[in-house]
Design an enzyme around this catalytic site. Structure first.
Site, short mmCIF file in Angstrom:
data_model
loop_
_atom_site.label_atom_id
_atom_site.label_comp_id
_atom_site.label_asym_id
_atom_site.label_seq_id
_atom_site.Cartn_x
_atom_site.Cartn_y
_atom_site.Cartn_z
N ASN A 280 18.61 -12.39 -0.16
CA ASN A 280 18.99 -13.77 -0.39
C ASN A 280 17.98 -14.71 0.26
OD1 ASN A 280 21.33 -13.05 -1.76
ND2 ASN A 280 22.60 -13.07 0.08
N ALA B 276 -11.42 5.22 -5.74
CA ALA B 276 -11.01 4.78 -7.07
C ALA B 276 -11.78 5.46 -8.19
CB ALA B 276 -11.16 3.26 -7.18
N ASN C 190 -13.29 -5.51 -3.84
CA ASN C 190 -13.45 -6.97 -3.96
C ASN C 190 -14.89 -7.46 -3.91
OD1 ASN C 190 -10.65 -7.23 -4.03
ND2 ASN C 190 -10.51 -7.38 -1.82
N ASP D 161 -2.60 3.13 4.49
CA ASP D 161 -3.09 1.78 4.74
C ASP D 161 -3.14 1.52 6.25
OD1 ASP D 161 -3.29 -1.28 4.34
OD2 ASP D 161 -3.15 -0.51 2.30
N HIS E 20 -1.53 -5.80 6.42
CA HIS E 20 -2.01 -5.45 5.09
C HIS E 20 -1.13 -4.39 4.42
CE1 HIS E 20 -4.81 -3.61 2.12
NE2 HIS E 20 -5.33 -4.82 2.05
N SER F 91 -6.41 -5.12 -3.39
CA SER F 91 -5.46 -4.41 -2.55
C SER F 91 -4.03 -4.62 -3.01
CB SER F 91 -5.56 -4.91 -1.10
OG SER F 91 -6.60 -4.28 -0.41
#
Length: 417
Positions: free
Chosen positions: A140, A234, A221, A80, A126, A286
């Site tokens: 926490n 992909a 997208n 990435d 990203h 993503s």
């Protein structure tokens, strides 16, 4: 440093991997106002945290999900924009010694001049978000945590906001992940330029799959028009392509559709880590891909003898489906982490459609007798005889009554005279 969460420019140069798949700007949920400024931008470094539990995690029974493993020992390569290892939730998750930076340090980089080439520079934010969804440690003050919070992240910087990453550097990044013994590779980048299995990237993906690595990639997208088209990496054979789903388990409007989509995962209003500290909210395939990569990491930890394609098949087979099979929008359905981790029946080789409703039992055929037996004939004749006798008795009785009544009427008539 700010990073606008609206969609980035599409790739235009030959061989260029599209920029990180951030979609439209998200409306921050309650408690997230400290993560976004007034212009809808994610700001970092920041020290504020989002206290609420993100909606995708609210749907998962984490105690049940983690009853056997939290991903310890599994190595996930994040190819990435780099992965920040300063954020407290990622500091113990990132193996910087295994990372690599395939881009030349930018003179404007906040880490320029520090000689960091280990993939832990992330000026975009990203890759840090992607890594957090996979393996962010609990902390926490925030309800956000990664799905596999004991997995190890291999940070590989291959792209930036200038689209510096190309298909050949992506191929090199995959080879580096193979060399560093990754169990899972997450790629939240894509290009719509057709690539063959013989391209540099196609061969690199094949090498990863040949080395029994689960390769997870975002579908992209560009799906707002609902058109079907392939994106790469992909769409390469063996890659688990992930689309985005919304809170209703329907395809997010921006999510790319196509016959290569394997599953969908939450990709709307997604909370994750940003460089320096704290979290931010974003949208896009993503951030759906690492959700699935986190599930794959848990499966690899729980079932270390399963092959990569069996892990992929398990995720697809156990997804929550809207139809009996797969479609081009959410693939086999929306990933179900808890159900995916139930592999008691053993590994499967490929997903199959669910069995349809049971068929009603077929009616039994009526018995057709072509003739009658002697016994049946005797019974029939006896029935006829009884019937005739009954009729005769009725006739005799009726005749007697008529005769009697006639006699009475005649006597009354004589007396009246």
């Amino acid at each position: 440093m700010t990073y606008r969460t609206t969609a980035l420019l599409a790739a235009a140069l030959t061989g260029l991997i599209a920029p990180p798949s951030a979609a439209h700007a998200a409306e921050p949920p309650v408690g997230a106002e400290t993560a976004l400024n007034g212009n809808g931008e994610c700001t970092f470094p920041m020290r504020k945290q989002i206290a609420d539990t993100p909606w995708p995690l609210q749907r998962v029974l984490l105690d049940e999900l983690w009853q056997d493993t939290k991903g310890k020992g599994v190595r996930v390569a994040v190819i990435d924009t780099g992965v920040d290892d300063v954020n407290p939730q990622l500091k113990q998750a990132v193996d910087a010694s295994a990372g690599k930076d395939f881009l030349k340090p930018d003179k404007d980089s906040r880490d320029a001049g520090r000689g960091k080439t280990d993939g832990t520079v992330d000026d975009v934010g990203h890759g840090t978000k992607v890594a957090g969804i996979i393996a962010a440690r609990p902390r926490n003050g925030t309800g956000f945590v990664g799905l596999a919070p004991e997995a190890t992240i291999i940070p590989i910087r291959q792209n930036d906001e200038r689209n510096s990453g190309k298909s050949n550097t992506m191929a090199q990044a995959i080879d580096h992940a193979i060399a560093e013994e990754a169990d899972v590779i997450n790629i939240s980048q894509d290009t719509t330029q057709p690539l063959t299995a013989q391209s540099d990237l196609g061969r690199a993906v094949a090498r990863a799959i040949g080395n029994d690595i689960v390769v997870v990639a975002s579908a992209g997208n560009d799906g707002i028009k609902g058109e079907l088209k392939k994106t790469y990496p992909a769409a390469f054979d063996g890659v688990l392509a992930v689309a985005s789903s919304d809170r209703n388990n329907e395809r997010a409007p921006f999510s790319q559709a196509g016959d290569f989509v394997g599953v969908a995962a939450p990709g709307v209003d997604i909370v994750s880590t940003v460089p320096g500290g704290g979290q931010c909210v974003d949208n896009g395939t993503s951030f759906s891909a690492p959700y699935v990569a986190g599930v794959a990491a848990l499966l690899r930890a729980k079932y270390p003898k399963w092959k990569a394609h069996q892990v992929v098949a398990q995720i697809e087979q156990t997804a929550e489906r809207s139809i009996n099979g797969r479609d081009n929008y959410v693939g086999w359905g929306v990933v179900d982490p808890v159900r995916a981790l139930d592999g008691a029946a053993g590994p499967i080789e490929a997903p199959t459609p669910d069995p349809g409703p049971p068929k009603p039992p077929a009616p039994e055929p009526a018995h057709l007798a072509m003739t009658e037996t002697p016994q049946e004939r005797d019974e029939r004749l006896a029935t006829y005889a009884l019937g005739v006798a009954g009729v005769l008795v009725a006739v005799v009785a009726g005749t007697a009554i008529v005769v009697r009544d006639t006699g009475r009427r005649r006597r009354r008539y004589v007396q009246a005279k």
